[in-house]
Write a protein that holds these residues in place. Sequence first.
Motif, mmCIF file in Angstrom:
data_model
loop_
_atom_site.group_PDB
_atom_site.id
_atom_site.type_symbol
_atom_site.label_atom_id
_atom_site.label_comp_id
_atom_site.label_asym_id
_atom_site.label_seq_id
_atom_site.Cartn_x
_atom_site.Cartn_y
_atom_site.Cartn_z
ATOM 1 N N GLY A 156 -19.483 36.787 44.101
ATOM 2 C CA GLY A 156 -19.779 36.213 45.420
ATOM 3 C C GLY A 156 -20.926 36.950 46.110
ATOM 4 N N LEU A 157 -20.474 38.320 46.169
ATOM 5 C CA LEU A 157 -21.649 39.173 46.621
ATOM 6 C C LEU A 157 -22.932 39.189 46.064
ATOM 7 N N MET A 158 -23.050 39.431 44.893
ATOM 8 C CA MET A 158 -24.268 39.087 44.030
ATOM 9 C C MET A 158 -25.176 37.933 44.440
ATOM 10 N N GLU A 159 -24.509 36.768 44.657
ATOM 11 C CA GLU A 159 -24.833 35.613 44.795
ATOM 12 C C GLU A 159 -25.438 35.522 46.299
ATOM 13 N N LYS A 160 -24.931 36.082 47.285
ATOM 14 C CA LYS A 160 -25.284 36.299 48.623
ATOM 15 C C LYS A 160 -26.489 37.151 48.567
ATOM 16 N N ILE A 161 -26.611 38.116 48.001
ATOM 17 C CA ILE A 161 -27.918 38.907 47.994
ATOM 18 C C ILE A 161 -29.054 38.480 47.191
ATOM 19 N N VAL A 162 -28.636 37.770 46.204
ATOM 20 C CA VAL A 162 -29.673 37.000 45.590
ATOM 21 C C VAL A 162 -30.475 35.976 46.515
ATOM 22 N N TYR A 165 -32.664 37.353 49.495
ATOM 23 C CA TYR A 165 -33.935 37.534 49.019
ATOM 24 C C TYR A 165 -34.768 36.331 48.433
ATOM 25 N N TYR A 166 -34.235 35.423 47.809
ATOM 26 C CA TYR A 166 -34.899 34.063 47.463
ATOM 27 C C TYR A 166 -35.254 33.629 48.757
ATOM 28 N N ASN A 167 -34.467 33.346 49.726
ATOM 29 C CA ASN A 167 -34.791 32.758 50.903
ATOM 30 C C ASN A 167 -35.620 33.004 51.938
ATOM 31 N N GLU A 168 -35.804 34.522 51.779
ATOM 32 C CA GLU A 168 -36.747 35.390 52.315
ATOM 33 C C GLU A 168 -38.181 34.857 52.151
ATOM 34 N N PHE A 169 -38.156 35.200 50.736
ATOM 35 C CA PHE A 169 -39.524 34.740 50.156
ATOM 36 C C PHE A 169 -40.039 33.312 50.214
ATOM 37 N N ALA A 170 -38.906 32.394 50.155
ATOM 38 C CA ALA A 170 -39.319 30.958 50.367
ATOM 39 C C ALA A 170 -39.746 30.738 51.988
ATOM 40 N N ASP A 171 -38.987 31.349 52.710
ATOM 41 C CA ASP A 171 -39.445 31.473 54.509
ATOM 42 C C ASP A 171 -40.862 32.029 54.207
ATOM 43 N N ILE A 172 -41.118 33.060 53.807
ATOM 44 C CA ILE A 172 -42.737 33.555 53.709
ATOM 45 C C ILE A 172 -43.564 32.631 53.355
ATOM 46 N N GLU A 173 -43.300 32.194 52.006
ATOM 47 C CA GLU A 173 -44.214 31.191 51.447
ATOM 48 C C GLU A 173 -44.364 29.922 52.420
ATOM 49 N N GLU A 174 -43.672 29.493 53.130
ATOM 50 C CA GLU A 174 -43.487 28.354 54.194
ATOM 51 C C GLU A 174 -44.531 28.811 55.264
ATOM 52 N N ASP A 175 -44.480 29.952 55.651
ATOM 53 C CA ASP A 175 -45.217 30.451 56.925
ATOM 54 C C ASP A 175 -46.536 30.602 56.486
ATOM 55 N N LEU A 176 -46.755 31.188 55.264
ATOM 56 C CA LEU A 176 -48.167 31.400 54.756
ATOM 57 C C LEU A 176 -49.046 29.900 54.813
ATOM 58 N N ARG A 177 -48.044 28.752 54.734
ATOM 59 C CA ARG A 177 -48.890 27.485 54.579
ATOM 60 C C ARG A 177 -48.953 26.775 55.978
ATOM 61 N N LYS A 178 -48.651 27.360 57.057
ATOM 62 C CA LYS A 178 -48.677 26.794 58.274
ATOM 63 C C LYS A 178 -49.465 27.617 59.309
ATOM 64 N N SER A 179 -49.855 28.962 58.871
ATOM 65 C CA SER A 179 -50.957 29.853 59.779
ATOM 66 C C SER A 179 -52.043 29.828 59.336
ATOM 67 N N ARG A 180 -52.878 29.654 60.375
ATOM 68 C CA ARG A 180 -54.495 29.716 60.031
ATOM 69 C C ARG A 180 -55.163 31.112 60.085
ATOM 70 N N PRO A 181 -56.127 31.276 59.380
ATOM 71 C CA PRO A 181 -56.840 32.381 59.693
ATOM 72 C C PRO A 181 -57.080 32.898 60.727
ATOM 73 N N LEU A 182 -57.377 34.238 61.066
ATOM 74 C CA LEU A 182 -57.999 34.738 62.405
ATOM 75 C C LEU A 182 -59.569 34.225 62.689
ATOM 76 N N ASP A 183 -60.148 34.292 61.587
ATOM 77 C CA ASP A 183 -61.567 33.715 61.650
ATOM 78 C C ASP A 183 -61.872 32.408 61.948
ATOM 79 N N VAL A 184 -60.663 31.438 62.003
ATOM 80 C CA VAL A 184 -60.889 30.049 62.322
ATOM 81 C C VAL A 184 -60.577 29.983 64.085
#
Length: 185
Positions: A156-162, A165-184
């Motif tokens: 159960g601990l292994m699954e929680k840890i996995v 990390y998985y959800n952290e990167f899913a969240d990062i990917e989602e944030d990347l797709r909603k942020s505009r670049p500074l030069d815009v």
Amino acid sequence: MEYIILDKRLDYDGSQISSLWAYNLADVQADSIIAFRGGCDVKAEHMIDLEDKKQGDLIFSTDMVHFIIEHFDSTDLKLVYARQRLFTALVAELLSGYGNAIVRRGDDLFVEGKKLTVSIASTSAVSQKIHFGINVVHDHYGSLEDIGISGSEVAGLMEKIVMLYYNEFADIEEDLRKSRPLDVI
């Protein structure tokens, strides 16, 4: 990112840190995190940390939880070290919830002053790789047993840890797709 939690015991010998291990193991051709339980015995030819190798350190445990992470978006060594530290911090936060004072120093975790984990990060021509191992039981170093996590709770601990990390990167990917670049602006 894909994740796999192996239900069979697999010992870590250092060869699993090689590029494309997830592809060889399970046809995974994407960023991945794979978790498994088994012993640990890293021979000198598989040691990546030159300080450990020069000092003749032993990386050995009869029972550990292992996480092998691979990212294909960069071969930047500084970035993989940052990802390794992020993973370590996520694990520290989770384990601290069990009521023990978990101390993080860089990519290492300690419980009651005893080293609880081993970890290494590196790059190859095609990917970044991280190995992170946590002692389940150990006579000399810290262990999940010291924290009060029994052998039956490890899966159960292994699954929680996995999933952290998985959800952290899913969240990062989602944030990347909603942020505009500074030069815009």
